[in-house]
Scaffold this active site. Structure first.
Site, short mmCIF file in Angstrom:
data_model
loop_
_atom_site.label_atom_id
_atom_site.label_comp_id
_atom_site.label_asym_id
_atom_site.label_seq_id
_atom_site.Cartn_x
_atom_site.Cartn_y
_atom_site.Cartn_z
N HIS A 70 54.52 32.97 37.65
CA HIS A 70 53.65 33.83 38.47
C HIS A 70 52.62 34.56 37.60
O HIS A 70 52.93 34.95 36.48
CB HIS A 70 54.49 34.86 39.24
CG HIS A 70 55.20 34.28 40.42
ND1 HIS A 70 56.29 33.45 40.30
CD2 HIS A 70 54.97 34.40 41.76
CE1 HIS A 70 56.70 33.09 41.51
NE2 HIS A 70 55.92 33.64 42.41
N SER B 24 47.55 32.41 45.54
CA SER B 24 47.60 33.71 44.85
C SER B 24 46.30 34.48 45.02
O SER B 24 46.31 35.69 45.24
CB SER B 24 47.83 33.49 43.34
OG SER B 24 49.13 33.84 42.99
N GLN B 25 45.20 33.77 44.89
CA GLN B 25 43.89 34.39 45.03
C GLN B 25 43.77 35.08 46.41
O GLN B 25 43.37 36.24 46.51
CB GLN B 25 42.79 33.34 44.85
CG GLN B 25 41.37 33.82 45.13
CD GLN B 25 40.92 34.93 44.18
OE1 GLN B 25 41.27 34.92 43.01
NE2 GLN B 25 40.16 35.89 44.70
N ARG B 26 44.16 34.32 47.45
CA ARG B 26 44.09 34.88 48.81
C ARG B 26 44.99 36.10 48.95
O ARG B 26 44.59 37.11 49.55
CB ARG B 26 44.55 33.82 49.83
CG ARG B 26 43.42 33.10 50.53
CD ARG B 26 43.87 32.40 51.81
NE ARG B 26 45.06 31.58 51.65
CZ ARG B 26 45.05 30.31 51.20
NH1 ARG B 26 43.91 29.73 50.86
NH2 ARG B 26 46.17 29.63 51.08
N GLU B 27 46.20 36.00 48.43
CA GLU B 27 47.17 37.08 48.58
C GLU B 27 46.72 38.34 47.84
O GLU B 27 46.78 39.45 48.38
CB GLU B 27 48.55 36.61 48.08
CG GLU B 27 49.15 35.55 49.01
CD GLU B 27 50.18 34.64 48.35
OE1 GLU B 27 50.70 33.74 49.02
OE2 GLU B 27 50.45 34.83 47.15
N ALA C 286 55.41 40.42 46.79
CA ALA C 286 54.70 39.76 47.90
C ALA C 286 53.50 40.64 48.26
O ALA C 286 53.63 41.59 49.05
CB ALA C 286 55.62 39.56 49.10
N ALA C 287 52.35 40.34 47.66
CA ALA C 287 51.17 41.22 47.78
C ALA C 287 50.74 41.39 49.23
O ALA C 287 50.21 42.43 49.61
CB ALA C 287 50.02 40.67 46.94
#
Lengths: 176, 176
Positions: B67, B84-87, B122-123
Site C-alpha cells: 500500500h 488509490s488515486q480515487r480513494e 480505508a480513506a
C-alpha cells in the site's frame, strides 16, 4: 549491489528493487523483507522460495497466473514487465514468424485450458525453437507434476533476476 | 456486472478486473479464481479475505507494504493505482496544505518505523481531518493489535472496491 546495501533498504526501496523477482508479485518481496538481514544471494533467494512453497495450491497457481503467455497478447500490446520483455526478447520470442506465433498461441490456449494457469518457462534458458517443443511435452504431464515443474521454472526465473540485480557478487552461485 | 458474468471469466480476465481488490496483489485475485463459481459478492469477498487470513504474518505484513502512504511520495509522483488515486482524492488527501502534508509525512514515517509497514486506512470512510487523528491514535497501539486493525482496513478497502466493480447487484451488503 552488495548484501550490506540490500540489508540497509527500507521496505519501500526493497519492494522497488526486488518486487518483480517473482513476476507481478511484489507481495512476496514485501513479505521477504521481514526476514532481513540476508547473508548472501542464496539466503535471500531461499526466503523467496520458502514463501512460494508455503502457499496453498491456489496461491501457487495464482503466482503462475500472474505470468504472461510467451509471445502472447501482452507482448503484442507492449504491456509486459521490463524483465519479461528482456527475457522473451532474448529467447527470440519477439521476432517470431506469423506461423510460429500462431502455433504458440494454440499451444498456450490448450495448456491454459488443461491446467488453469499459463505455460511458464525460464525463457533465458530456452530459445524460440525449444519453447514450442517443451510446451507440447509438458501439455501431456499430470496436473500435480506440472504444477511442480512450473513452480520450478518460476524459481529459475527468480534466480536469474536476483543474479541480475545483485550482479557479480553472486556469480559463483549455481542454478538449482 | 452480475455473478454469472464473473463466473464465466477466464483467469486472465478475472485478474484484469479483480487484480487490485487487494492493492498491488494480483496474486490474491489469481488464487481466488480457483474457488469459482461464486454465489454472490459476499461469497467472492469471503475467498479474498480467507486467503489473507491464511497467510503467515510476513505475508500479511507484505500486503500492507504494497500500500502507498496516504498523501505520500507516490501520490505526488502520480504513480498511485487508479483505485488509490480515487480513494485518496475523495477523502481530500490530494488537496492538503503544505503544512497538513508535512504533518502526515512525519506521522507516516513514525508509523512505518514503529510497525514496519505503512499506515493503511480505508480513506473513503474517512476524511482529511480524521486521517491524522486516526494515525496518531494507532501509532500508540500494540504491534499485534495494529496488524489486525490494518488488515481490517485492507478488507474494508477490498469490500468497497468489490462493490464498485459489481455495482448495484451488491448494494444490500453491509460493511463488515
Amino acid at each position: 549491489m552488495n548484501m550490506e546495501k540490500v540489508n540497509s533498504m527500507d521496505f519501500g526501496e526493497f519492494v522497488d528493487v526486488f518486487g518483480n523477482v517473482i513476476e507481478r508479485c511484489p507481495l512476496i518481496a514485501a513479505a521477504v523483507w521481514s526476514q532481513r538481514p540476508f547473508f548472501d544471494l542464496e539466503d535471500l533467494e531461499k526466503h523467496f522460495f520458502a514463501f512460494i512453497d508455503a502457499l496453498p495450491q491456489s496461491g501457487q497457481e495464482g503466482i503462475l497466473r500472474c505470468h504472461p503467455d510467451l509471445a502472447g497478447r501482452e507482448q503484442q500490446r507492449g504491456t509486459l514487465t521490463a524483465e519479461s520483455q528482456r527475457e522473451q526478447s532474448g529467447a527470440g520470442l519477439t521476432s517470431l514468424s506469423a506461423e510460429e506465433r500462431q502455433q504458440l498461441e494454440k499451444l498456450n490456449a490448450q495448456y491454459r485450458a488443461r491446467f488453469g494457469f499459463p505455460f511458464v518457462l525460464a525463457a533465458r534458458l530456452s530459445d524460440r525453437a525449444a519453447v514450442p517443443r517443451e510446451l507440447e511435452r509438458r501439455l501431456h504431464c499430470q496436473p500435480a507434476q506440472e504444477l511442480r515443474t512450473a513452480l520450478g521454472e518460476v524459481k529459475k526465473i527468480g534466480h536469474l533476476r536476483l543474479v541480475d540485480l545483485l550482479g557479480a557478487d553472486s556469480s559463483r552461485l549455481k542454478l538449482r
